[in-house]
Design a protein around this motif. Structure first.
Motif, mmCIF file in Angstrom:
data_model
loop_
_atom_site.group_PDB
_atom_site.id
_atom_site.type_symbol
_atom_site.label_atom_id
_atom_site.label_comp_id
_atom_site.label_asym_id
_atom_site.label_seq_id
_atom_site.Cartn_x
_atom_site.Cartn_y
_atom_site.Cartn_z
ATOM 1 N N PRO A 250 35.181 41.708 7.010
ATOM 2 C CA PRO A 250 33.847 41.692 7.315
ATOM 3 C C PRO A 250 33.811 40.897 8.875
ATOM 4 N N CYS A 286 34.045 30.768 0.785
ATOM 5 C CA CYS A 286 34.511 31.561 1.871
ATOM 6 C C CYS A 286 34.092 31.039 3.165
ATOM 7 N N PHE A 288 33.327 32.091 6.023
ATOM 8 C CA PHE A 288 32.750 33.260 6.789
ATOM 9 C C PHE A 288 31.084 33.400 5.729
ATOM 10 N N VAL A 289 31.056 33.076 4.717
ATOM 11 C CA VAL A 289 29.821 33.210 3.881
ATOM 12 C C VAL A 289 28.607 32.984 4.507
ATOM 13 N N CYS A 292 28.019 36.302 6.723
ATOM 14 C CA CYS A 292 28.652 37.406 6.122
ATOM 15 C C CYS A 292 27.285 38.257 5.482
ATOM 16 N N ALA A 295 28.040 38.865 1.571
ATOM 17 C CA ALA A 295 28.395 37.458 0.766
ATOM 18 C C ALA A 295 27.709 37.882 -0.566
ATOM 19 N N MET A 296 28.559 37.371 -1.623
ATOM 20 C CA MET A 296 28.465 37.499 -3.016
ATOM 21 C C MET A 296 28.094 36.143 -3.644
ATOM 22 N N CYS A 299 31.277 34.059 -3.404
ATOM 23 C CA CYS A 299 31.773 33.737 -2.045
ATOM 24 C C CYS A 299 31.165 32.177 -1.790
ATOM 25 N N CYS A 317 39.344 38.061 1.539
ATOM 26 C CA CYS A 317 37.885 38.706 1.226
ATOM 27 C C CYS A 317 38.053 39.033 -0.310
ATOM 28 N N PHE A 318 37.027 38.561 -0.888
ATOM 29 C CA PHE A 318 36.607 39.032 -2.260
ATOM 30 C C PHE A 318 36.312 40.536 -2.459
ATOM 31 N N LEU A 319 35.738 41.186 -1.411
ATOM 32 C CA LEU A 319 35.293 42.411 -1.539
ATOM 33 C C LEU A 319 36.711 43.510 -1.951
#
Ligand SMILES: Nc1ncnc2c1ncn2[C@@H]1O[C@H](COP(=O)(O)OP(=O)(O)OP(=O)(O)O)[C@@H](O)[C@H]1O
Ligand code: SF4
Ligand SMILES: [Mg+2]
Lengths: 326, 315
Positions: A250, A286, A288-289, A292, A295-296, A299, A317-319
């Motif tokens: 992302p 993360c 970048f959270v 982002c 973001a989840m 993250c 990335c978790f995605l």
């Protein structure tokens, strides 16, 4: 292509009274022989400190490489003594910097500054070194190289000084050239010339280049592969074509979005809101959270790892675990 | 460059002229009369008057000044009231002693201050840095006469290692060792304050230099730290120090007044003190002018060295 440099889990931290700043925090990448690897990322993401760590020139006091391996041509540079590093720096790995105006010593002539490297590393005589210096200055584009030799840096423009820096860096025929934003401080027209020169030289001398830059245009021009850094970590590593076609992370997407397109009416210089978090308060999960848009929950608490998503392409990335990276 | 030096030398003339007027005025306004008048209490009023008349002391001050100046431009600094000798000869006699003391203490100040200043900067905040900093503040804060007295007490009186004063052992043949033996204590005392100041300047100048990008470039070339600091750093760091050094030159004269008195060193400084007590006007003026010339020359030398060391400066 064989591997020239392999950086594994590099950690360079800054220590102050009561804080530890994880400025470079587990960086992995490699550079193959003859290739140009670009490192991109916003200001403060740790690009310069990464490159200085390779040189063993982390700013002191305070900075220290605390973990990792830097395998260059088969040896781990972090295991070398300072005496052994003296033979590597400027000889096998050379570096040029962003500030051509101040990177040359104002009280020594151009000739002295080039020949001293040759005399030191290649044990040339003064005369041989002078000849070689003239040769090098010609290669980097000085028609009247003999005259430049006895000039002091203040007589040269920024672009000319950067050419001198390049001549100096290439003088010992290094296997790796690290260029930290070599064109940022220069005029646009001069930038193009310097980039052209670097491209030419890397082919001519067959050396690998690590090119640090903010400018994705420069990346497209010169690099074979690219790593994207964020918050002291690599978030994406990929080939140059793939980065522009289909960025995985992302953050990379955001960076690409921030390149102004010529046909666009409004120049959107930054499509990523917010700022790079500073090393003293990196997010726990993360990095970048905070910025982002995908973001989840996860993250916030867990750090994603840099994983190979496609052959030769890595992303952090978790995605990608969720199976949706578009 | 030559035209620049010539221009600067010409510019010195009005400066020196101004200094002479001011010094003359201050000297004249200071209380007290030349002691040559009081030597003999039996001297008659008439004889005294005749003496005053002969020395020109009865003329109005501006006439006295003009008379003095018109002789000075001819190279004649007059005759000492008390010693009845030409002032020029008196100064010429003592100048070598003062120069030896100045040069020796200057060299001493430099060879101690520069290395310690550099070390202090390259090891900023280390124990060594704190030690050097403390010592140099002590050196700056210690009055010359006190330090001199203490050293004499310790080395000359208590330990008997050094002579109490003078340039050489009386009556002995010339010997370099004997000279050095006499020189060492006064030179140390004279050098102390400047040594301390110079160390501080070197430290701050080098601290500035080691942050510069070209130092990083030198490191990236693979040079050892000593090459980086002494070849690439010191050349740059010395530029401002040289200037300060030129400006410090006249302070040696000021310092020598006290030190020479303390160590009975027959130099210009001691001559100056004696002349001041005796209100020996021609001697006072001549030495004041000598100090003034040294000051402006020190400035000029500093500027010339600056241009020599820094290629960015062109004239
Ligand atoms: N000497 C230092 N002491 C403490 N922190 C430092 C020092 N040098 C750099 N840093 C910190 O390290 C982080 C990374 O710095 P670095 O210079 O590597 O960034 P960069 O990616 O090169 O940025 P830029 O694009 O601005 O050059 C920054 O947050 C910076 O504040
Ligand atoms: S891990 Fe989460 S926060 Fe980090 S980049 Fe991927 S989606 Fe965004
Ligand atoms: Mg940087």
């Amino acid at each position: 292509m064989s591997t020239l440099l392999q950086v594994k889990n590099l950690k360079t931290h800054f220590f102050s009274k009561n804080k530890v700043l994880p400025v470079v925090d587990g960086v992995d990448f490699e550079v193959k022989k003859g290739e140009t690897l670009a490192i991109v990322g916003e200001s403060g993401s740790g690009k310069s400190i990464t490159s200085l760590s390779i040189m063993g020139l982390v700013p002191k006091p305070g900075g220290k490489t605390v973990d990792g391996e830097i395998i260059f041509d088969g040896t781990d540079l972090l295991q070398l003594s300072e005496n052994e590093m003296f033979k590597v720096r400027g000889n096998e790995i050379a570096m040029i910097f962003q500030e051509p105006m101040t990177s040359l010593n104002p009280v020594l002539t151009i000739g002295e500054q080039i020949t001293e490297v040759l005399i030191y590393h290649k044990k040339m005589s003064k005369k041989e070194a002078r000849q070689k210096a003239v040769e090098l200055l010609k290669i980097v584009g000085f028609a009247r190289a003999e005259e430049i030799l006895d000039d002091y840096p203040h007589r040269l423009s920024g672009g000319m000084r950067q050419r001198v820096m390049i001549a100096m860096a290439m003088s010992c025929d290094p296997k790796l050239l690290i260029a930290d934003e070599p064109t940022t401080a220069l005029d646009v027209t001069v930038q193009a010339q310097i980039l052209e020169l670097m491209k030419e030289l890397s082919e001519k001398f067959d050396s690998s280049i690590i090119l640090i830059t903010h400018d994705l245009g420069v990346v497209a021009e010169l690099a074979d592969r690219v790593i994207v850094m964020y918050g002291g970590q690599v978030v994406e590593e990929t080939g140059i074509v793939e980065l522009f076609d289909n960025p995985l992370h992302p953050y990379s997407k955001g960076l690409l979005g921030s390149v102004p397109k010529l046909d666009e009416e409004k120049e959107r210089l930054s499509s990523i809101g917010g700022n790079v978090p500073s090393p003293d308060n990196f997010p726990k999960g993360c990095r970048f959270v905070t910025r982002c848009e995908h973001a989840m929950e996860k993250c916030l608490t867990e750090q994603p790892e840099l994983k190979e998503i496609y052959p030769g392409r890595k992303s952090r990335c978790f995605l990608h675990d969720e199976g949706g990276n578009e | 460059m030559t035209t620049y030096i010539i221009r600067r030398l010409i510019m010195m003339i009005p400066i020196l002229f101004g200094i002479s007027v001011i010094s003359f005025a201050i000297m004249y306004a200071a209380p007290g009369k030349p002691t040559v008048m009081d030597l003999d209490p039996d001297i008659s009023v008439e004889a005294r008057e005749a003496q005053m008349e002969r020395l020109g002391l009865n003329d109005p001050p501006h006439i006295q000044y003009i008379n003095w100046m018109s002789n000075v431009v001819k190279g004649d600094f007059g005759t000492s009231f008390t010693k009845k000798q030409p002032v020029r000869d008196m100064i010429a006699d003592r100048l070598p002693n003062t120069l030896i003391l100045m040069i020796f203490s200057t060299i001493l100040a430099i060879i101690v201050a520069i290395p310690f200043g550099v070390l202090s900067a390259t090891k900023q905040y280390s124990k060594l840095d704190y030690g050097v900093t403390m010592t140099s503040f002590l050196g700056l804060a210690t009055p010359n006469f006190w330090l001199g007295l203490m050293l004499i007490m310790l080395f000359s009186v208590q330990l008997g290692w050094t002579p109490v004063g003078g340039v050489s052992t009386l009556g002995a043949d010339f010997s370099l060792l004997d000279r050095l033996h006499h020189l060492i204590l006064p030179a140390i005392v004279l050098a102390t304050a400047d040594m301390a100041g110079l160390t501080r300047y070197t430290r701050s100048s080098m601290l500035e230099v080691v942050k510069q990008d070209y130092i990083r470039t030198a490191r990236a070339k693979g040079f050892r730290e000593s090459t980086v600091i002494y070849k690439h750093g010191l050349r740059n760091g010395l530029i401002p120090i040289i200037t300060i050094f030129g400006l410090m030159l006249p302070t040696f004269i000021g310092g020598s007044v006290i030190v020479e008195q303390l160590f009975s060193w027959p130099g210009i400084g001691k001559l100056f003190i004696d002349a001041t007590f005796e209100r020996d006007y021609p001697v006072i003026m001549a030495i004041t002018m000598f100090g003034a010339v040294l000051t402006v020359i020190g400035n000029l030398i500093a500027d010339i060295l600056y241009a020599v060391l820094d290629p960015r400066i062109e004239y």
